[in-house]
Scaffold this motif. Sequence first.
Motif, PDB file in Angstrom:
ATOM      1  N   SER A 189       0.835  -1.205   0.000  1.00 14.15           N
ATOM      2  CA  SER A 189       0.000   0.000   0.000  1.00 14.15           C
ATOM      3  C   SER A 189       0.869   1.254   0.000  1.00 14.15           C
ATOM      4  N   PHE A 190       0.222   2.395  -0.235  1.00 15.79           N
ATOM      5  CA  PHE A 190       0.963   3.669  -0.201  1.00 15.79           C
ATOM      6  C   PHE A 190       0.057   4.764   0.338  1.00 15.79           C
ATOM      7  N   ILE A 191       0.695   5.759   0.942  1.00 15.53           N
ATOM      8  CA  ILE A 191      -0.024   6.962   1.373  1.00 15.53           C
ATOM      9  C   ILE A 191       0.623   8.126   0.650  1.00 15.53           C
ATOM     10  N   LYS A 192      -0.181   8.963   0.002  1.00  8.76           N
ATOM     11  CA  LYS A 192       0.394  10.146  -0.654  1.00  8.76           C
ATOM     12  C   LYS A 192       0.669  11.216   0.397  1.00  8.76           C
ATOM     13  N   VAL A 193       1.884  11.749   0.374  1.00 12.57           N
ATOM     14  CA  VAL A 193       2.282  12.692   1.423  1.00 12.57           C
ATOM     15  C   VAL A 193       3.348  13.642   0.873  1.00 12.57           C
ATOM     16  N   GLU A 194       3.317  14.881   1.340  1.00  9.64           N
ATOM     17  CA  GLU A 194       4.371  15.830   0.976  1.00  9.64           C
ATOM     18  C   GLU A 194       5.666  15.385   1.664  1.00  9.64           C
ATOM     19  N   GLU A 195       6.798  15.575   0.986  1.00  5.62           N
ATOM     20  CA  GLU A 195       8.096  15.179   1.559  1.00  5.62           C
ATOM     21  C   GLU A 195       8.271  15.740   2.982  1.00  5.62           C
ATOM     22  N   ARG A 196       7.901  17.011   3.155  1.00  6.70           N
ATOM     23  CA  ARG A 196       8.141  17.658   4.455  1.00  6.70           C
ATOM     24  C   ARG A 196       7.230  17.126   5.576  1.00  6.70           C
ATOM     25  N   ASP A 197       6.152  16.426   5.184  1.00  6.49           N
ATOM     26  CA  ASP A 197       5.217  15.923   6.214  1.00  6.49           C
ATOM     27  C   ASP A 197       5.485  14.465   6.619  1.00  6.49           C
ATOM     28  N   LYS A 198       6.504  13.852   6.021  1.00  4.81           N
ATOM     29  CA  LYS A 198       6.740  12.426   6.282  1.00  4.81           C
ATOM     30  C   LYS A 198       7.052  12.140   7.754  1.00  4.81           C
ATOM     31  N   THR A 199       7.852  13.013   8.373  1.00 10.58           N
ATOM     32  CA  THR A 199       8.257  12.765   9.763  1.00 10.58           C
ATOM     33  C   THR A 199       7.044  12.767  10.680  1.00 10.58           C
ATOM     34  N   ASP A 200       6.154  13.724  10.463  1.00  6.97           N
ATOM     35  CA  ASP A 200       4.972  13.779  11.334  1.00  6.97           C
ATOM     36  C   ASP A 200       4.032  12.598  11.071  1.00  6.97           C
ATOM     37  N   LEU A 201       3.936  12.184   9.812  1.00  7.02           N
ATOM     38  CA  LEU A 201       3.101  11.018   9.484  1.00  7.02           C
ATOM     39  C   LEU A 201       3.655   9.766  10.187  1.00  7.02           C
ATOM     40  N   LEU A 202       4.965   9.646  10.210  1.00  8.89           N
ATOM     41  CA  LEU A 202       5.597   8.517  10.915  1.00  8.89           C
ATOM     42  C   LEU A 202       5.241   8.536  12.403  1.00  8.89           C
ATOM     43  N   ARG A 203       5.276   9.734  12.975  1.00 14.49           N
ATOM     44  CA  ARG A 203       4.941   9.873  14.406  1.00 14.49           C
ATOM     45  C   ARG A 203       3.516   9.372  14.655  1.00 14.49           C
ATOM     46  N   ARG A 204       2.581   9.767  13.770  1.00 18.00           N
ATOM     47  CA  ARG A 204       1.182   9.351  13.939  1.00 18.00           C
ATOM     48  C   ARG A 204       1.030   7.839  13.743  1.00 18.00           C
ATOM     49  N   ILE A 205       1.755   7.301  12.767  1.00 16.06           N
ATOM     50  CA  ILE A 205       1.709   5.855  12.522  1.00 16.06           C
ATOM     51  C   ILE A 205       2.194   5.091  13.756  1.00 16.06           C
ATOM     52  N   ALA A 226      10.923   0.674   9.580  1.00 19.45           N
ATOM     53  CA  ALA A 226      10.809   1.772   8.608  1.00 19.45           C
ATOM     54  C   ALA A 226      12.189   2.060   8.013  1.00 19.45           C
ATOM     55  N   PHE A 227      12.252   2.186   6.687  1.00 19.57           N
ATOM     56  CA  PHE A 227      13.538   2.375   6.021  1.00 19.57           C
ATOM     57  C   PHE A 227      13.677   3.761   5.405  1.00 19.57           C
ATOM     58  N   VAL A 228      14.852   4.351   5.634  1.00 19.52           N
ATOM     59  CA  VAL A 228      15.196   5.652   5.052  1.00 19.52           C
ATOM     60  C   VAL A 228      16.419   5.408   4.177  1.00 19.52           C
ATOM     61  N   ASN A 229      16.509   6.117   3.029  1.00 19.55           N
ATOM     62  CA  ASN A 229      17.598   5.820   2.090  1.00 19.55           C
ATOM     63  C   ASN A 229      18.976   6.298   2.529  1.00 19.55           C
ATOM     64  N   ASN A 230      19.037   7.411   3.295  1.00 17.45           N
ATOM     65  CA  ASN A 230      20.389   7.810   3.702  1.00 17.45           C
ATOM     66  C   ASN A 230      20.469   8.280   5.153  1.00 17.45           C
ATOM     67  N   HIS A 255       8.377   2.019   3.796  1.00 12.50           N
ATOM     68  CA  HIS A 255       9.401   2.688   2.993  1.00 12.50           C
ATOM     69  C   HIS A 255       9.162   4.190   3.167  1.00 12.50           C
ATOM     70  N   VAL A 256       9.938   4.795   4.054  1.00 17.23           N
ATOM     71  CA  VAL A 256       9.805   6.243   4.263  1.00 17.23           C
ATOM     72  C   VAL A 256      10.256   6.943   2.977  1.00 17.23           C
ATOM     73  N   ASP A 257      11.323   6.419   2.383  1.00 19.01           N
ATOM     74  CA  ASP A 257      11.765   6.869   1.058  1.00 19.01           C
ATOM     75  C   ASP A 257      11.530   5.705   0.100  1.00 19.01           C
ATOM     76  N   VAL A 258      11.101   6.007  -1.111  1.00 22.60           N
ATOM     77  CA  VAL A 258      10.943   4.946  -2.110  1.00 22.60           C
ATOM     78  C   VAL A 258      12.330   4.362  -2.393  1.00 22.60           C
ATOM     79  N   PRO A 259      12.475   3.043  -2.325  1.00 19.66           N
ATOM     80  CA  PRO A 259      13.792   2.445  -2.593  1.00 19.66           C
ATOM     81  C   PRO A 259      14.248   2.749  -4.014  1.00 19.66           C
ATOM     82  N   GLN A 260      15.596   2.648  -4.213  1.00 17.55           N
ATOM     83  CA  GLN A 260      16.118   2.980  -5.538  1.00 17.55           C
ATOM     84  C   GLN A 260      15.851   1.879  -6.559  1.00 17.55           C
ATOM     85  N   THR A 261      15.747   0.627  -6.099  1.00 17.28           N
ATOM     86  CA  THR A 261      15.567  -0.475  -7.048  1.00 17.28           C
ATOM     87  C   THR A 261      14.464  -1.421  -6.583  1.00 17.28           C
ATOM     88  N   VAL A 262      13.974  -2.231  -7.513  1.00 16.88           N
ATOM     89  CA  VAL A 262      12.954  -3.233  -7.172  1.00 16.88           C
ATOM     90  C   VAL A 262      13.532  -4.240  -6.185  1.00 16.88           C
TER      91      VAL A 262
END
Length: 386
Positions: free
Chosen positions: A217-233, A243-247, A312-319
């Motif tokens: 599944s996916f949730i559409k979210v502005e980049e800047r709102d991801k941290t707060d969405l994670l907090r609510r989750i 939860a995975f972050v790319n860097n 996936h907090v950030d979309v992974p680079q590869t499948v």
Amino acid sequence: MKFIEELNPIWQEKWEKAGFETAMPIQEQMIPEMLAGNDIVAESPTGSGKTLAYVLPILERVNPAKKSIQAMIIAPSQELSMQIVNVLREWTEGTDVTVAQLIGGANVQRQLEKLKKKPTIVVGTPGRLNELVKSKKLKMHEIRILVLDEGDQLMAREHRGVMKDLIEKTQNERQLVLVSATITEEVELVAERLMQHPTRIQVTAEDLPMLGKVTHSFIKVEERDKTDLLRRISHIDGMKALAFVNNLDQLLMKEEKLKFRDAKIVALHSEMKKEERKKALDSFRKGEVSVLIATEVAARGLDIDAVTHVIHVDVPQTVEQYLHRSGRTGRAGADGEVLTLLAYQDERHYKKFTKELPSKTVQKVLHGGQLIEGNSKTIAEKGNRR
């Protein structure tokens, strides 16, 4: 997984450390064939574990004491070459097997220095390999194992001539292995003309594990709102998410913000001391926090039971990366969910590689402390109807 028991103890140990519980279908079929020295044409979907299916037999069959290039892996793009090199480096760490990357767009001088040291395995792109062979800096006759990754692309018109030249410069008794997500006519021609009685392997999306038990599944979210969405989750009842972050920089920034906001989240990263790492993992395992946020490197080899969600907090680079991370939920017959926090700029990339998945992705929103299907518009309409 009988083939694992036949490998050198060092590779068995690394397999265990990587936390793989089972082998992927392509690995089960291809590894024994490669170990037997057979030529192979293998068709398997993107992200189904092809890289390891040829890397492990190569590692098993090369002799690092012998100072010559014994295996070559050719990939159509610099990105794929780099990914393959990263897998090899991870697996050869602490061993005498050496790896050199020979790709276009990189410093030739540096690559020549590496070649002088006679690496055990080289990974490269067709153009640069051809250039080095023509200038007699790279000798193809020493190569015992030649792997063509994304063979359909390598055999497409732009690379075909170069590839034919490279293959024909190897000795007849070398092993030739071609892997691809799709088998084209060109691939069939290679098999016919340049291989000795190749073994055919075909794995389809239906053969892959993770079927049925895992919702993507996916949730559409502005980049800047991801941290707060994670907090609510993190406050959802029964949530136990990786939860995975790319860097690392992004992770450190998010960790800082979340600490101030009463989030039920701990972070795991390479800059933590051993005790801090242990403390974070313990609090997650005991359920004191509901989300463990990490980079891919930090989460390698982690064995955590009953993960309800991979986020996936950030979309992974590869499948491959997407499937590898996602495989940590829906284990041992339990249901799981893979949730991507999808910013507008990543939508195309996400859609491109999730169309390979066996099941369709579902859009969700966080509403009333729950993840529910739909988008903000449909949820608002439901509210109005009440």
